[in-house]
Every structure is written in C-alpha cells, then in structure tokens.
Design a protein around this motif. Structure first.
Motif, PDB file in Angstrom:
ATOM      1  N   MET A   1       0.844  -1.210   0.000  1.00  0.00           N
ATOM      2  CA  MET A   1       0.000   0.000   0.000  1.00  0.00           C
ATOM      3  C   MET A   1       0.876   1.256   0.000  1.00  0.00           C
ATOM      4  O   MET A   1       1.866   1.317   0.726  1.00  0.00           O
ATOM      5  CB  MET A   1      -0.891  -0.028   1.238  1.00  0.00           C
ATOM      6  CG  MET A   1      -1.898   1.111   1.240  1.00  0.00           C
ATOM      7  SD  MET A   1      -2.934   1.098   2.700  1.00  0.00           S
ATOM      8  CE  MET A   1      -4.007  -0.263   2.336  1.00  0.00           C
ATOM      9  N   ASN A   2       0.493   2.207  -0.815  1.00  0.00           N
ATOM     10  CA  ASN A   2       1.267   3.440  -0.904  1.00  0.00           C
ATOM     11  C   ASN A   2       0.885   4.369   0.247  1.00  0.00           C
ATOM     12  O   ASN A   2      -0.193   4.943   0.263  1.00  0.00           O
ATOM     13  CB  ASN A   2       0.983   4.092  -2.264  1.00  0.00           C
ATOM     14  CG  ASN A   2       1.721   5.390  -2.409  1.00  0.00           C
ATOM     15  OD1 ASN A   2       2.558   5.747  -1.568  1.00  0.00           O
ATOM     16  ND2 ASN A   2       1.432   6.111  -3.466  1.00  0.00           N
ATOM     17  N   THR A   3       1.811   4.523   1.215  1.00  0.00           N
ATOM     18  CA  THR A   3       1.479   5.312   2.406  1.00  0.00           C
ATOM     19  C   THR A   3       1.463   6.806   2.129  1.00  0.00           C
ATOM     20  O   THR A   3       1.067   7.587   2.968  1.00  0.00           O
ATOM     21  CB  THR A   3       2.487   5.009   3.530  1.00  0.00           C
ATOM     22  OG1 THR A   3       3.789   5.185   2.992  1.00  0.00           O
ATOM     23  CG2 THR A   3       2.316   3.616   4.076  1.00  0.00           C
ATOM     24  N   ARG A   4       1.947   7.213   0.933  1.00  0.00           N
ATOM     25  CA  ARG A   4       1.939   8.647   0.625  1.00  0.00           C
ATOM     26  C   ARG A   4       0.717   9.046  -0.193  1.00  0.00           C
ATOM     27  O   ARG A   4       0.558  10.204  -0.545  1.00  0.00           O
ATOM     28  CB  ARG A   4       3.212   8.992  -0.142  1.00  0.00           C
ATOM     29  CG  ARG A   4       4.430   8.848   0.770  1.00  0.00           C
ATOM     30  CD  ARG A   4       5.690   8.958   0.017  1.00  0.00           C
ATOM     31  NE  ARG A   4       5.888  10.314  -0.465  1.00  0.00           N
ATOM     32  CZ  ARG A   4       7.027  10.757  -0.943  1.00  0.00           C
ATOM     33  NH1 ARG A   4       8.048   9.972  -0.985  1.00  0.00           N
ATOM     34  NH2 ARG A   4       7.142  11.987  -1.367  1.00  0.00           N
ATOM     35  N   SER A   5      -0.119   8.046  -0.507  1.00  0.00           N
ATOM     36  CA  SER A   5      -1.285   8.364  -1.334  1.00  0.00           C
ATOM     37  C   SER A   5      -2.299   9.163  -0.532  1.00  0.00           C
ATOM     38  O   SER A   5      -2.377   9.063   0.699  1.00  0.00           O
ATOM     39  CB  SER A   5      -1.922   7.083  -1.856  1.00  0.00           C
ATOM     40  OG  SER A   5      -2.620   6.462  -0.817  1.00  0.00           O
ATOM     41  N   LEU A   6      -3.084   9.961  -1.260  1.00  0.00           N
ATOM     42  CA  LEU A   6      -4.115  10.788  -0.633  1.00  0.00           C
ATOM     43  C   LEU A   6      -5.111   9.900   0.113  1.00  0.00           C
ATOM     44  O   LEU A   6      -5.546  10.215   1.217  1.00  0.00           O
ATOM     45  CB  LEU A   6      -4.826  11.567  -1.751  1.00  0.00           C
ATOM     46  CG  LEU A   6      -5.534  12.837  -1.339  1.00  0.00           C
ATOM     47  CD1 LEU A   6      -4.578  13.795  -0.686  1.00  0.00           C
ATOM     48  CD2 LEU A   6      -6.175  13.484  -2.556  1.00  0.00           C
ATOM     49  N   LYS A   7      -5.443   8.744  -0.514  1.00  0.00           N
ATOM     50  CA  LYS A   7      -6.402   7.811   0.064  1.00  0.00           C
ATOM     51  C   LYS A   7      -5.948   7.392   1.454  1.00  0.00           C
ATOM     52  O   LYS A   7      -6.694   7.465   2.416  1.00  0.00           O
ATOM     53  CB  LYS A   7      -6.467   6.554  -0.815  1.00  0.00           C
ATOM     54  CG  LYS A   7      -7.539   6.587  -1.871  1.00  0.00           C
ATOM     55  CD  LYS A   7      -7.520   5.285  -2.633  1.00  0.00           C
ATOM     56  CE  LYS A   7      -7.444   5.557  -4.102  1.00  0.00           C
ATOM     57  NZ  LYS A   7      -7.110   4.476  -4.929  1.00  0.00           N
ATOM     58  N   PHE A   8      -4.670   6.956   1.540  1.00  0.00           N
ATOM     59  CA  PHE A   8      -4.147   6.444   2.801  1.00  0.00           C
ATOM     60  C   PHE A   8      -4.101   7.565   3.841  1.00  0.00           C
ATOM     61  O   PHE A   8      -4.552   7.404   4.970  1.00  0.00           O
ATOM     62  CB  PHE A   8      -2.752   5.856   2.566  1.00  0.00           C
ATOM     63  CG  PHE A   8      -2.155   5.250   3.795  1.00  0.00           C
ATOM     64  CD1 PHE A   8      -2.484   3.954   4.173  1.00  0.00           C
ATOM     65  CD2 PHE A   8      -1.278   5.971   4.587  1.00  0.00           C
ATOM     66  CE1 PHE A   8      -1.945   3.400   5.305  1.00  0.00           C
ATOM     67  CE2 PHE A   8      -0.742   5.413   5.734  1.00  0.00           C
ATOM     68  CZ  PHE A   8      -1.076   4.119   6.093  1.00  0.00           C
ATOM     69  N   GLN A   9      -3.573   8.740   3.427  1.00  0.00           N
ATOM     70  CA  GLN A   9      -3.393   9.813   4.394  1.00  0.00           C
ATOM     71  C   GLN A   9      -4.729  10.325   4.927  1.00  0.00           C
ATOM     72  O   GLN A   9      -4.876  10.554   6.129  1.00  0.00           O
ATOM     73  CB  GLN A   9      -2.603  10.946   3.759  1.00  0.00           C
ATOM     74  CG  GLN A   9      -1.181  10.498   3.475  1.00  0.00           C
ATOM     75  CD  GLN A   9      -0.264  11.653   3.189  1.00  0.00           C
ATOM     76  OE1 GLN A   9      -0.637  12.803   3.339  1.00  0.00           O
ATOM     77  NE2 GLN A   9       0.936  11.355   2.766  1.00  0.00           N
TER      78      GLN A   9
END
Ligand code: ADP
Length: 482
Positions: A1-9
């Motif tokens: 999972m991309n922790t810098r993505s807007l979704k995650f943040q």
C-alpha cells in the motif's frame, strides 16, 4: 500500500481524529463516572454516620453511653452488611468498633486509627488488604458538657472499583475496534470519492498530441473534481486549437513552397540541358540545382509529416504482407548497397500481415535501409528481419555501422535532428527521415525504437498490430545481395 497516497493519508487522519475524539469522550466519561459513584458512596456513609451520631446523642442525653454498642448493632448490624462503624472519644477511647462478621470481606480492627479533622464532617479513602479501598466518612458529635465524639462509617469501594474497571475494559476493546472500522470505512469512502480521479488519470495518460480531440470525463456532482476536470478540458481545447493552428501552418507553408520549387527545379534543369546555354553557365548551374533538390526534399518531408500528424485518411488502407513489402523494397535498393559494397541480408516469415497504407510503409523500409546503408562504411553489413511476435508484426533493420551516441539516441526521431550536422548534410540528409518513419508508424498504431552501440552498429525496430485474420506465417525466406 502506498502510504503517501491521498487515500491512505485521508483515511489515517479520519481514523485518528475519530479515535482521539472517542478517547477523549471515554476519559471524560470515566472521570464523571468515578466522581458520581464515589460521591454516592460517600453521601451514604455520611448519612449513616449522622444517624449513628444522632443515636449516640440521644443515649448520652439519657446518660446511657454504655448502651451505644448494642443499640448500633441492633439497628444497623454493620458486620452483617459488610460495613464499618467506629465511635471514638477525643481522648482516644474507642466507644464502639463494629465486630468482624464471618461474611465480612475486611477486618475492622485493621483499619487505621481515627482521624480527627477540623471540620464537623470529613471523608477519606483508606486502603484495605489486597489493593482494595474503603470509603470512610466521619461525623463529629459535640456534647453540651464539652465532650466530642467521632462517629466513622465506612464501606468497601469494591463495586465502584469494579464498575470503573469494566468501563476501562470496554474502552480498551471499543477504541481499537472503532479505530480499525474508521480506517477501513474512511479508506472506502475516500476511495469512492476519488474514483473519478483514477478515470481522469487513465484518460489523461492516453491523450497525446495526436489524440487531442479526446476529453477528460467530467463527474457531474458539482465538487472540486468537476471544476478541475472542466478547467483541464478547457486547457486541452486551447492546446488542440494551438496544435491544429501550427500543423495547418506547416502544411500550408510546405504546400505553398512546393510549386515554386518545382518550377525552379524544372527551369534549372531545362537550362542545364539546353545545348544553347553557354558551357560555363551549365557548369555553375549544378550546385544551385542540387540545393533546390534538397529544399524540395525537405518540403516534401515536412508536407508528409504534417499530413500524417493531422491524421488525414490515407488514400489506400488495405491488409498487406509486411515481409513481402520489405523484401521487394530491399530488392529495389540493392544497387545502392552494391555501390557501397554493403552486404544486405533479408530474412522474414512470409505472411506477416498488417493493415495500412503500403506506399507509406514502403517509405518506412526505404528510410531505415537508406540510413543503414548511408551510415555503414563499405564492407559492412545490414540485416532486415520481419517476423510475427506476441501478436505484433516486427520489422528490424540492423547494421554494423558507426552507431549512434547514447546522448543522441532519444532525439533521432525528432524533426531536423542530425547527430553530425556536417556529415549528414554531405550525405544529403536533412534530419527528417526518421521523423517521417515515426509519424507513419504512429498513424498505423505502431511504434518505432532505436538501439545502438557506438562503433558496432545500430538497430531500428518497428512494431505494428498484426492483422488477426491474416494467413499463418510459415515460409522462411533468406536473401543475400552484394
Ligand atoms: P538524415 O536524413 O539526416 O539521415 P534521419 O532522420 O534519417 O535524418 O536520421 C537522423 C540522424 O540519426 C542522422 O543524421 C544520423 O546521424 C542518425 N542515424 C539514423 N540512422 C542511423 C544509422 N543506421 N546509423 C547511425 N546513425 C544513424
């Protein structure tokens, strides 16, 4: 999972704020619950102490202080109720101490000495064995003859402690659960909200200078994404108009230049051939004629590119065998290779069918072979291969020539790009040959790429969509020429 993505943040922020809010609410509720439970217990003990004090006062009035113990036992039975009552005098004498009953959970004798406070009523918490606690309320009775008595009433705080423990346990279970649900729910919500962004990105990836008529999908929900996509579509409108304007300009300019150049070339040729022209004239006319021919070639090249870029429908769009086309083109160029003593090898599987404009595809083979022969020293070799590979028709032209330096490799398909300007010009190139190859391949929904090792040779690879209904490729032909 991309922790810098807007979704995650966004999901993490959402879940953190939700958990922090609930944790704060939990702490406030814990404190309020603790105060309310201990307050009620304290009030109970004060009431009992006052009642005992009232009883004692009545007995003292009747000068019957010795009856205090039995009276308290009879009325309140503290031992039976797991309660504590103690009556003591200011001089330290204990008038009454509730006896230990067998069902009692603490020993009354183990409770610390009476604590006289300045006020008439005071409460305190005293420790019991096993980490338990007792709420102890004291009431001071002041008699008319100046004596003072301290009546203490106490009860273990077990229920309060267990209620608070239960609440903490509930919080400990609920907070991580709500945090996990918040994270998952937030992620799904944000993912749904950002779904149009994925579609917009996919469409934007597809849009190039050749597909500027495409537009981004606009989600009709009045949000910021709708505003952004509408603004981007307006920008693409303006870019499209600017591109069309510049293409029209190149097409118009090259079209306008063609006629005077053709006339000029014709007239120069007539003058050159005319036996009546003085000999010195004819000798000097060779060079301008060459320049005019070069100019005419450039104009033709530009005209071809601008028409291809404008996506003008080709006159002829048919299925044809790429291998046959390549071999027959190589045949026609045999003389050129022979002149330079270059060995040309042609291998191909007959029946590699593609769809498109034969004349333009022939131009691709001519330009690539022409370059390979041009930039390979005498004695070298050029290999032309056509084959079907992974649902693609692949045409490769490899040579053992001088190669292309790595810094120039990404630019060779640009218009007017020549690695060595002086040398290319001597050879007659204007830097348009590979740009035309690229435009033709793009118009055929294909691609072209170059690889090279300076000093060892270059390889140009063209990939085109294979026509599915084409006859199967079987025969392998090989052809050598000098
Ligand atoms: P030109 O008409 O000058 O040959 P092209 O567009 O065909 O223009 O090629 C651009 C440049 O790429 C050339 O000037 C040349 O320097 C380089 N080039 C193209 N093909 C080859 C090759 N097979 N070997 C070495 N250099 C090449």
């Amino acid at each position: 999972m991309n922790t810098r993505s807007l979704k995650f943040q966004l999901s993490v922020w959402y879940a953190s704020l939700l958990t922090a809010g609930l944790a704060l609410l939990g702490i406030i509720t814990y404190v309020a619950l603790e105060r309310s439970l201990t307050g009620a217990l304290k009030e109970n003990q004060f009431r009992r102490a006052r009642q005992v004090s009232q009883l004692l006062s009545e007995l003292l009035d009747k000068r019957n202080a010795n009856a205090a113990g039995p009276e308290i036992e009879a009325r309140y039975a503290p031992g039976l109720n797991d309660r504590f009552v103690r009556v003591s005098r200011r001089d330290g004498a204990v008038i009454y101490l509730s006896p230990r009953h067998e069902s009692q959970t603490f020993s009354p004798a183990a409770i610390g000495p009476p604590a006289w406070a300045d006020k008439a009523e005071s409460a305190r918490v005293v420790p019991l064995e096993g980490g338990r606690k007792m709420m102890l309320a004291g009431h001071v009775l002041q008699t008319a003859n100046g004596e003072s008595y301290l009546v203490e009433s106490g009860a273990p705080m077990d229920t309060v402690q267990s209620d608070l423990r239960h609440w903490l346990f509930f919080l400990g279970i609920m907070l991580p659960t709500i945090a996990a649900l918040g994270l998952a729910g937030g992620y799904l919500l944000v993912k749904r909200a950002l779904l149009p962004v994925d579609k917009i990105a996919a469409t934007a990836e597809r849009i190039s200078s050749h597909t500027l008529s495409e537009r981004l999908p606009v989600p009709q929900n009045g949000d910021e994404i709708e505003r952004l996509t509408t603004a981007l579509n307006h920008m693409i409108d303006r870019l499209d108009a600017a591109f069309q304007h510049s293409r029209r300009f190149v097409a118009d300019a090259s079209h306008e230049l063609r006629t005077p150049l053709t006339t000029l070339r014709g007239e120069l040729e007539t003058l050159l051939r005319d036996p009546r022209s003085p000999r010195e004239w004819r000798e000097q006319l060779g060079s301008p004629l060459e320049e005019v021919e070069r100019l005419a070639q450039i104009v033709e090249g530009l005209f071809a590119i601008s028409r291809l870029d404008a996506g003008e429908a080709a006159a002829e769009w048919v299925p044809f065998d790429l291998a046959q086309l390549a071999i027959s083109t190589a045949d026609q160029m045999a003389l050129l290779a022979e002149d330079k003593q270059i060995h040309v090898t042609c291998t191909g599987s007959i029946g590699v069918w593609v769809q498109g404009d034969r004349a333009r595809m022939r131009q691709v083979v001519v330009n690539l072979l022409d370059n390979a022969i041009k930039y390979t020293p005498p004695g070298g070799s050029v290999t032309l291969t056509v084959r079907a590979q992974d649902a693609k028709a692949v045409l490769e032209v490899a040579d053992t020539g001088m190669g292309i330096p790595s810094h120039a490799l990404p630019k060779v398909f640009e218009r007017f790009f020549r690695v060595d300007k002086a040398r290319s010009r001597d050879e007659g190139g204007a830097g348009l040959g590979l740009a035309i190859v690229k435009s033709i391949c793009t118009a055929h929904e294909g691609r072209v790429e170059a690889n090279s090792k300076p000093g060892y040779g270059s390889q140009f690879r063209v990939e085109l969509p294979l026509v599915p209904a084409a006859p199967k490729s079987q025969t392998l032909v090989s052809k050598n020429e000098h």
